[in-house]
Design a protein around this motif. Structure first.
Motif, PDB file in Angstrom:
ATOM      1  N   ASN A 188       0.826  -1.208   0.000  1.00  0.00           N
ATOM      2  CA  ASN A 188       0.000   0.000   0.000  1.00  0.00           C
ATOM      3  C   ASN A 188       0.861   1.260   0.000  1.00  0.00           C
ATOM      4  N   GLU A 189       1.941   1.251   0.783  1.00  0.00           N
ATOM      5  CA  GLU A 189       2.845   2.403   0.828  1.00  0.00           C
ATOM      6  C   GLU A 189       3.494   2.634  -0.531  1.00  0.00           C
ATOM      7  N   SER A 190       3.871   1.555  -1.206  1.00  0.00           N
ATOM      8  CA  SER A 190       4.482   1.673  -2.537  1.00  0.00           C
ATOM      9  C   SER A 190       3.479   2.203  -3.552  1.00  0.00           C
ATOM     10  N   LEU A 191       2.236   1.737  -3.459  1.00  0.00           N
ATOM     11  CA  LEU A 191       1.195   2.189  -4.386  1.00  0.00           C
ATOM     12  C   LEU A 191       0.882   3.670  -4.195  1.00  0.00           C
ATOM     13  N   LYS A 192       0.883   4.115  -2.944  1.00  0.00           N
ATOM     14  CA  LYS A 192       0.563   5.515  -2.647  1.00  0.00           C
ATOM     15  C   LYS A 192       1.538   6.475  -3.319  1.00  0.00           C
ATOM     16  N   LYS A 193       2.779   6.042  -3.515  1.00  0.00           N
ATOM     17  CA  LYS A 193       3.783   6.892  -4.169  1.00  0.00           C
ATOM     18  C   LYS A 193       3.401   7.190  -5.614  1.00  0.00           C
ATOM     19  N   SER A 194       2.563   6.332  -6.188  1.00  0.00           N
ATOM     20  CA  SER A 194       2.108   6.529  -7.573  1.00  0.00           C
ATOM     21  C   SER A 194       0.656   6.988  -7.644  1.00  0.00           C
ATOM     22  N   GLY A 195       0.101   7.373  -6.487  1.00  0.00           N
ATOM     23  CA  GLY A 195      -1.270   7.872  -6.467  1.00  0.00           C
ATOM     24  C   GLY A 195      -2.326   6.786  -6.403  1.00  0.00           C
ATOM     25  N   LEU A 196      -1.902   5.540  -6.169  1.00  0.00           N
ATOM     26  CA  LEU A 196      -2.839   4.426  -6.043  1.00  0.00           C
ATOM     27  C   LEU A 196      -2.956   4.033  -4.573  1.00  0.00           C
ATOM     28  N   GLU A 197      -3.928   3.165  -4.269  1.00  0.00           N
ATOM     29  CA  GLU A 197      -4.130   2.789  -2.867  1.00  0.00           C
ATOM     30  C   GLU A 197      -4.933   1.496  -2.773  1.00  0.00           C
ATOM     31  N   LEU A 198      -4.533   0.626  -1.839  1.00  0.00           N
ATOM     32  CA  LEU A 198      -5.286  -0.605  -1.608  1.00  0.00           C
ATOM     33  C   LEU A 198      -6.612  -0.294  -0.932  1.00  0.00           C
ATOM     34  N   LEU A 199      -7.631  -1.062  -1.288  1.00  0.00           N
ATOM     35  CA  LEU A 199      -8.944  -0.895  -0.679  1.00  0.00           C
ATOM     36  C   LEU A 199      -9.286  -2.116   0.163  1.00  0.00           C
ATOM     37  N   ASP A 200      -9.847  -1.887   1.350  1.00  0.00           N
ATOM     38  CA  ASP A 200     -10.271  -2.982   2.222  1.00  0.00           C
ATOM     39  C   ASP A 200     -11.753  -2.883   2.569  1.00  0.00           C
ATOM     40  N   ASN A 201     -12.245  -1.655   2.692  1.00  0.00           N
ATOM     41  CA  ASN A 201     -13.637  -1.436   3.045  1.00  0.00           C
ATOM     42  C   ASN A 201     -14.559  -1.901   1.916  1.00  0.00           C
ATOM     43  N   LYS A 202     -15.558  -2.714   2.242  1.00  0.00           N
ATOM     44  CA  LYS A 202     -16.440  -3.297   1.222  1.00  0.00           C
ATOM     45  C   LYS A 202     -17.188  -2.241   0.417  1.00  0.00           C
ATOM     46  N   LYS A 203     -17.635  -1.186   1.089  1.00  0.00           N
ATOM     47  CA  LYS A 203     -18.370  -0.131   0.385  1.00  0.00           C
ATOM     48  C   LYS A 203     -17.449   0.614  -0.579  1.00  0.00           C
ATOM     49  N   SER A 204     -16.220   0.877  -0.134  1.00  0.00           N
ATOM     50  CA  SER A 204     -15.258   1.572  -0.994  1.00  0.00           C
ATOM     51  C   SER A 204     -14.895   0.717  -2.201  1.00  0.00           C
ATOM     52  N   ILE A 205     -14.777  -0.589  -1.982  1.00  0.00           N
ATOM     53  CA  ILE A 205     -14.478  -1.510  -3.081  1.00  0.00           C
ATOM     54  C   ILE A 205     -15.610  -1.489  -4.104  1.00  0.00           C
ATOM     55  N   LEU A 206     -16.848  -1.496  -3.626  1.00  0.00           N
ATOM     56  CA  LEU A 206     -18.003  -1.475  -4.527  1.00  0.00           C
ATOM     57  C   LEU A 206     -18.050  -0.174  -5.321  1.00  0.00           C
ATOM     58  N   VAL A 207     -17.778   0.945  -4.659  1.00  0.00           N
ATOM     59  CA  VAL A 207     -17.761   2.240  -5.343  1.00  0.00           C
ATOM     60  C   VAL A 207     -16.681   2.257  -6.416  1.00  0.00           C
ATOM     61  N   GLU A 208     -15.521   1.689  -6.104  1.00  0.00           N
ATOM     62  CA  GLU A 208     -14.439   1.645  -7.082  1.00  0.00           C
ATOM     63  C   GLU A 208     -14.825   0.778  -8.283  1.00  0.00           C
ATOM     64  N   LYS A 209     -15.568  -0.289  -8.032  1.00  0.00           N
ATOM     65  CA  LYS A 209     -16.048  -1.136  -9.127  1.00  0.00           C
ATOM     66  C   LYS A 209     -17.007  -0.361 -10.030  1.00  0.00           C
ATOM     67  N   ILE A 210     -17.878   0.442  -9.415  1.00  0.00           N
ATOM     68  CA  ILE A 210     -18.803   1.281 -10.189  1.00  0.00           C
ATOM     69  C   ILE A 210     -18.012   2.240 -11.077  1.00  0.00           C
ATOM     70  N   LYS A 211     -17.019   2.898 -10.483  1.00  0.00           N
ATOM     71  CA  LYS A 211     -16.180   3.838 -11.235  1.00  0.00           C
ATOM     72  C   LYS A 211     -15.472   3.137 -12.391  1.00  0.00           C
ATOM     73  N   ASN A 212     -14.959   1.940 -12.131  1.00  0.00           N
ATOM     74  CA  ASN A 212     -14.210   1.219 -13.158  1.00  0.00           C
ATOM     75  C   ASN A 212     -15.091   0.807 -14.330  1.00  0.00           C
ATOM     76  N   VAL A 213     -16.338   0.421 -14.042  1.00  0.00           N
ATOM     77  CA  VAL A 213     -17.278   0.077 -15.117  1.00  0.00           C
ATOM     78  C   VAL A 213     -17.535   1.302 -15.989  1.00  0.00           C
ATOM     79  N   ILE A 214     -17.747   2.447 -15.343  1.00  0.00           N
ATOM     80  CA  ILE A 214     -18.014   3.688 -16.081  1.00  0.00           C
ATOM     81  C   ILE A 214     -16.802   4.104 -16.910  1.00  0.00           C
ATOM     82  N   ILE A 215     -15.616   4.021 -16.328  1.00  0.00           N
ATOM     83  CA  ILE A 215     -14.387   4.377 -17.047  1.00  0.00           C
ATOM     84  C   ILE A 215     -14.192   3.464 -18.257  1.00  0.00           C
TER      85      ILE A 215
END
Length: 206
Positions: free
Chosen positions: A72-99
């Motif tokens: 996660n620390e390595s990903l943050k250096k590139s503006g990315l981040e690991l997700l653990d929260n189920k709601k946040s994961i679902l929201v990210e899936k919604i965003k990815n479908v739209i993208i």
């Protein structure tokens, strides 16, 4: 027979749980470059993967809490981040479908966005909409519009398409509809925006 059935059920649950643990979800992945960054970070961390796509990766072996934290620390250096929260994961899936729809789909969408999201994510659209609003503070429709406008910007400057062609590809009902939404979001007409961006590109050092 009943004993074998119970054994198979337990085995299935263990395998399913293991597969679930091997999938990781990543925030802020929006392009192919992000996939390359994730692959590089995983390889540097010594984590083998079977697949990487926008928003997620399937790891071949389990990941420890320490490895997860370091990743996660390595990903943050590139503006990315690991997700653990189920709601946040679902929201990210919604965003990815739209993208994926806006940036990578070559086909015309033959159904409403709400129906498409429900079908892909196996949730009622009202539930998806409420979760998205709670986590992001904006609606799915507003996010969809913002992504379409960002795509319009790219197509205006780099693809050398007419507004009519862009409106057709991104499924705006008309050029007037595209222009109206574009000005509402950016404060500029598409032609004015293109003129400004092209003039900046022609300035040395820009």
């Amino acid at each position: 027979m009943s004993g074998k059935f119970v054994y198979l059920q337990i085995t299935y649950c263990i395998i399913t749980e293991k597969i679930h643990r091997l999938k990781i979800y990543i925030k802020n992945m929006v392009c192919v470059r992000c996939e390359l960054i994730l692959k590089s970070v995983l390889e540097k961390a010594g984590l083998q993967y079977s697949s990487v796509k926008i928003g997620e990766a399937d790891l071949i072996s389990e990941i420890s809490d320490q490895q997860r934290e370091e990743l996660n620390e390595s990903l943050k250096k590139s503006g990315l981040e690991l997700l653990d929260n189920k709601k946040s994961i679902l929201v990210e899936k919604i965003k990815n479908v739209i993208i994926e729809i806006v940036y990578y789909s070559e086909d015309q969408i033959k159904e409403n966005l709400s129906d498409l999201l429900s079908a892909k994510l196996n949730y009622d659209y009202t539930y998806l909409s409420n979760i998205f609003m709670k986590v992001r503070g904006t609606t799915i429709e507003q996010f969809f519009i913002s992504q379409r406008i960002e795509r319009v910007k790219e197509m205006l400057v780099y693809d050398e398409l007419t507004l009519t062609e862009i409106a057709y590809r991104l499924q705006f009902s008309s050029v007037a509809h595209l222009s109206g939404q574009f000005k509402k979001v950016t404060g500029l007409t598409p032609s004015h925006f293109k003129k400004i961006r092209l003039s900046r590109r022609n300035i040395p050092g820009k």
